[in-house]
Design an enzyme around this catalytic site. Structure first.
Site, PDB file in Angstrom:
ATOM      1  N   CYS A 118      30.339 -12.453   5.657  1.00 57.20           N
ATOM      2  CA  CYS A 118      29.981 -11.499   6.419  1.00 57.20           C
ATOM      3  C   CYS A 118      30.066 -12.045   7.912  1.00 57.20           C
ATOM      4  O   CYS A 118      29.788 -10.379   9.484  1.00 57.20           O
ATOM      5  CB  CYS A 118      28.405 -11.075   6.255  1.00 57.20           C
ATOM      6  SG  CYS A 118      27.801 -10.087   4.868  1.00 57.20           S
ATOM      7  N   HIS A 251      24.450  -7.721  12.404  1.00 60.95           N
ATOM      8  CA  HIS A 251      24.987  -8.080  11.689  1.00 60.95           C
ATOM      9  C   HIS A 251      24.373  -7.094  10.926  1.00 60.95           C
ATOM     10  O   HIS A 251      22.645  -7.295  10.509  1.00 60.95           O
ATOM     11  CB  HIS A 251      25.168  -8.996  10.668  1.00 60.95           C
ATOM     12  CG  HIS A 251      25.897  -9.296   9.350  1.00 60.95           C
ATOM     13  ND1 HIS A 251      26.168  -7.818   8.447  1.00 60.95           N
ATOM     14  CD2 HIS A 251      25.106  -9.764   8.306  1.00 60.95           C
ATOM     15  CE1 HIS A 251      26.318  -8.387   7.531  1.00 60.95           C
ATOM     16  NE2 HIS A 251      25.618  -8.746   6.831  1.00 60.95           N
ATOM     17  N   ASN A 281      24.216  -3.603   3.390  1.00 57.54           N
ATOM     18  CA  ASN A 281      25.048  -4.656   4.029  1.00 57.54           C
ATOM     19  C   ASN A 281      26.568  -4.402   3.466  1.00 57.54           C
ATOM     20  O   ASN A 281      26.973  -4.291   2.298  1.00 57.54           O
ATOM     21  CB  ASN A 281      24.292  -5.789   3.420  1.00 57.54           C
ATOM     22  CG  ASN A 281      25.231  -7.122   3.874  1.00 57.54           C
ATOM     23  OD1 ASN A 281      26.549  -6.916   4.895  1.00 57.54           O
ATOM     24  ND2 ASN A 281      24.643  -7.907   3.415  1.00 57.54           N
TER      25      ASN A 281
END
Length: 324
Positions: A118, A251, A281
């Site tokens: 990520c 994020h 996500n």
């Protein structure tokens, strides 16, 4: 002094939207109980986009890249380097970046994938900055693209509700005016087991677990700590007061992480761009997707100071401070 400037952005989301209620019905058929309230309270996620079987990572990457190139006014033939941040490439090799290069007809561009989970988009931006500031490249295309639906265990309620598919892209170019002011990337492999996909190929077989596994409490604790430290580090490096930043784009993993980060930094939630409710996500794609939403709706304007942050498996993290 040569800066690395963001001159174009683009995004792509699959056509299929899966709401929490849709997902809860599907999971119930598997004997797994969840609900919209349960997911929203723990994550802030209300829906996610899921790519069809025949839509792969490179397809989404190409579509987001085309938008970014149009936005930048730079032709694909003038791109010197393509970096694709992804944990879900089309195949082991060739790289997804090489597939993208071919489909865009970016014939003069070098191309490679970068895998930092990520944090991949932050790592890729930092790498692109190094190429540009060293004079090795003038125009760089950076893409974050993920098809996480391929690596989810749909019988594991703790992970399958968290992720979505999508792609986002930036076009970066050398500039004497403004651009990336500071960046930092870090990692701690000693805690790699708190978020991982341990599956690997061996003579045609997949060994280990091919699905995402996560220790949610450990990820939360470590994510908040490193994001706060990283944010302060890039501000100190650039001699910038953190309160002067116009927009924070962390994020998009979990609304609770973002709210805790806001509290720890002493920054109003109103300064944080939040898309986790709509996108879930999307790993390496989450930052450019969120950036493009805020740019298109007029929040992010030329001259704004923006802090971009990533954190993910590895354990990896990083921050980047940029003047738009």
């Amino acid at each position: 002094m040569i800066y690395t400037r963001i001159v174009g952005s683009g995004s792509f989301l699959p056509s299929t939207v899966v709401s929490n209620n849709d997902l809860a019905k599907d999971l119930l058929c598997r004997g797994i109980h969840t609900s919209d309230d349960w997911i929203v309270q723990r994550t802030g996620i209300k829906q996610r986009y899921v790519a069809d079987v025949d839509v792969n990572t490179s397809h989404m990457a190409v579509e987001s890249a085309r938008m970014a190139l149009i936005d930048s006014g730079i032709d694909a033939s003038d791109i010197d380097l393509i970096i694709v941040a992804t944990s879900t490439p089309d195949c082991v090799f060739p790289s997804t970046a090489c597939v993208v290069q071919s489909k865009l007809n970016a014939s003069r561009a070098a191309a490679f994938d970068l895998q930092a989970a990520c944090s991949g988009f932050i790592y890729s931006l930092s790498t692109a900055e190094s190429f540009i500031c060293s004079g090795k490249a003038k125009n760089v295309l950076v893409i974050g693209a993920e098809k996480f639906s391929r690596i989810l265990d749909w019988n594991d309620r703790s992970t399958c509700v968290l992720f979505g598919d999508g792609a986002g892209a930036f076009v970066l170019t050398a500039s004497y005016d403004c651009g990336i002011l500071s960046s930092c990337i870090s990692s701690d492999g000693s805690i790699s087991d708190i978020l991982s996909v341990s599956g690997h190929f061996d003579r045609g077989n997949v060994n280990g677990c091919p699905f995402v596994r996560m220790d949610g409490q450990s990820v939360f604790k470590n994510a908040v700590y490193v994001l706060e430290e990283s944010a302060r580090a890039v501000c100190d490096k650039a001699c910038v007061d953190i309160n002067s930043i116009n927009w924070f784009i962390p994020h998009q993993a979990n609304i609770r992480i973002i709210k805790m980060l806001s509290r720890r930094l002493g920054i109003s939630n109103d300064k944080f761009v939040i898309t986790v409710d709509k996108h879930a996500n999307t790993s390496a794609a989450s930052i450019p997707l969120a950036f493009n939403v805020a740019k298109l709706d007029g929040r992010i304007k030329n001259g704004d100071l923006v802090l971009i942050q990533g954190v993910g498996g590895g354990f990896t993290w990083g921050s980047l401070l940029v003047r738009i």
